[in-house]
Design an enzyme around this catalytic site. Structure first.
Site, PDB file in Angstrom:
ATOM      1  N   ASP A  73      -3.234  -1.429   3.810  1.00 60.13           N
ATOM      2  CA  ASP A  73      -4.526  -0.809   3.501  1.00 60.13           C
ATOM      3  C   ASP A  73      -4.434   0.078   2.269  1.00 60.13           C
ATOM      4  O   ASP A  73      -3.354   0.518   1.880  1.00 60.13           O
ATOM      5  CB  ASP A  73      -5.033   0.011   4.697  1.00 60.13           C
ATOM      6  CG  ASP A  73      -4.096   1.165   5.058  1.00 60.13           C
ATOM      7  OD1 ASP A  73      -2.900   0.904   5.290  1.00 60.13           O
ATOM      8  OD2 ASP A  73      -4.554   2.328   5.089  1.00 60.13           O
ATOM      9  N   GLU A 135      -2.747   3.004   7.499  1.00 61.00           N
ATOM     10  CA  GLU A 135      -1.852   4.132   7.249  1.00 61.00           C
ATOM     11  C   GLU A 135      -2.608   5.277   6.604  1.00 61.00           C
ATOM     12  O   GLU A 135      -2.331   6.455   6.875  1.00 61.00           O
ATOM     13  CB  GLU A 135      -0.701   3.676   6.342  1.00 61.00           C
ATOM     14  CG  GLU A 135       0.408   4.705   6.144  1.00 61.00           C
ATOM     15  CD  GLU A 135       0.170   5.663   4.984  1.00 61.00           C
ATOM     16  OE1 GLU A 135       0.920   6.636   4.850  1.00 61.00           O
ATOM     17  OE2 GLU A 135      -0.784   5.438   4.200  1.00 61.00           O
TER      18      GLU A 135
END
Length: 376
Positions: A73, A135
């Site tokens: 991400d 994350e």
């Protein structure tokens, strides 16, 4: 046909895998790529249902090996200052621009580019690729991946988390926790404050408690390996109210704490939560919502993994960095962990994020060197 590290990064940047959104497209592409080289791949869907971690193994899974850990991400890229489409890789000189080039699709690209050589080495110790989701929302995906490791491989010898560190290994970072406070009052005309309940005024007690605790933390305890050398606390956002002449019926505040090694991040927020609880006991509609947390990383200078990384990089690991990562989660699971990845953290989370072609090449060589070590 072999893809270069730049070609792989081009594909990865093209997936707008913004934190908190579905990531099936990037997961599917990485899975197909890895399976093309014989890697054993597991797609591990998280509890959200529309996001997944990916875990792959090259070599014998029943033998202890090493994990290359990265997150798929990226933070949003809505800043108007971008010089080009943030989700289209742009090469200018030796700079590769795009959201996630440094944080941290560059590391993932380097790992994937090394796979053909790793697959051809017939390594005796496995190299695992552990790619997580969300994350950037406080390490939401990695705990689910780490919990599945015992069923996927022998306990790893170590985990290398590829956050941007200029390819210098790092042994420690602070732990973090974050929470949201929501207070609901009742609206009305500001000329009659006696007929409403001002949510912002009530939140002032929470804000004051946070500021007081932040100040207290500056007096220690201290750990000189960090900058700053003490744990910290801050209110990052606060919002409420509709107009100057309306009693605000809602106020929300987000607060985080970052703890030096040996200090519980959640404990740093207890004085703030106690204030919220006290408001609630007085009849105020006050709510505390946990947002995210991850533990500190503290790897000993004489740890086996620190020695491995010194050999691979040619430099002694740094003591600590100020930012956080998933490394502490691996260490909490009993796996030695360290940070080492290409790029500079100072380029992350801003317009025209970039990584150097030389940094990608150096990271790929480091990972291939790890493969040679596992084949020895």
């Amino acid at each position: 046909m072999l893809m270069t590290v730049i070609e792989i990064l081009d594909r990865l940047i093209g997936f707008p895998s913004v934190v908190g959104t579905p990531n099936d497209a990037i997961v599917g592409w990485i899975k197909d790529y890895l399976e093309g080289y014989g890697a054993r791949v597991s797609v591990l869907t998280g509890p959200e249902g529309d996001r997944a971690n990916l875990f792959a193994t090259i070599g014998p899974a029943t033998v202890p090996g090493y994990v290359l850990s990265g997150h798929m991400d990226v933070v949003p890229a809505k800043e108007p200052e971008w010089s080009s489409d943030p989700f289209t890789l742009r090469l200018a000189g030796d700079r590769l621009y795009g959201r996630g080039t440094t944080d941290m699709k560059g590391f993932i690209a380097a790992a994937l580019a090394a796979v053909p050589k790793l697959a051809g080495m017939r390594i005796g110790r496995p190299i695992h690729l552990a790619f997580s989701y969300d994350e950037e929302a406080g390490c939401q995906g990695a705990p689910h991946l780490i919990a599945r490791l015992p069923g996927l491989c022998a306990k790893p010898l170590g985990a290398i988390i590829g956050e941007p560190s200029s390819l210098r290994a790092v042994r420690a970072h602070k732990g973090k926790t974050a929470a949201r406070v929501t207070i609901r009052g009742s609206a009305g005309h500001s000329s009659r404050p006696d007929l409403g309940r001002n949510a912002i005024h009530a939140m002032a007690e929470v804000l004051n408690a946070a500021v007081a605790e932040a100040e207290r933390l500056t007096h220690g305890p201290f750990d000189p390996t960090f900058e700053p050398a003490y744990s910290s606390l801050q209110v990052g956002t606060i919002a409420g109210g509709q107009a100057i002449n309306i009693i605000p019926d809602h106020c929300a505040l987000e607060v985080e704490a970052r703890a030096i090694a040996g200090v519980d991040p959640a404990g740093l927020l207890r004085p703030v939560k106690a204030t919220v609880d006290a408001l609630h006991s007085r009849g105020v509609d006050a709510e505390w919502t946990h947002m995210s947390a991850y533990p500190a990383l503290s790897l000993a200078s004489d740890a086996s993994l620190a020695g491995v990384m010194a050999e691979l990089t040619g430099q002694a690991p740094l003591a600590a960095v100020s930012y956080g990562s998933e490394a502490g989660l691996y260490q909490a699971a009993g796996i030695e962990a360290i940070i080492c990845g290409p790029g500079d953290i100072g380029r992350a989370h801003k317009p025209d994020e970039f990584i150097l072609t030389s940094e990608l090449a150096a990271c790929q060589r480091m990972i291939e060197a790890l493969g040679h070590r596992c084949a020895a």
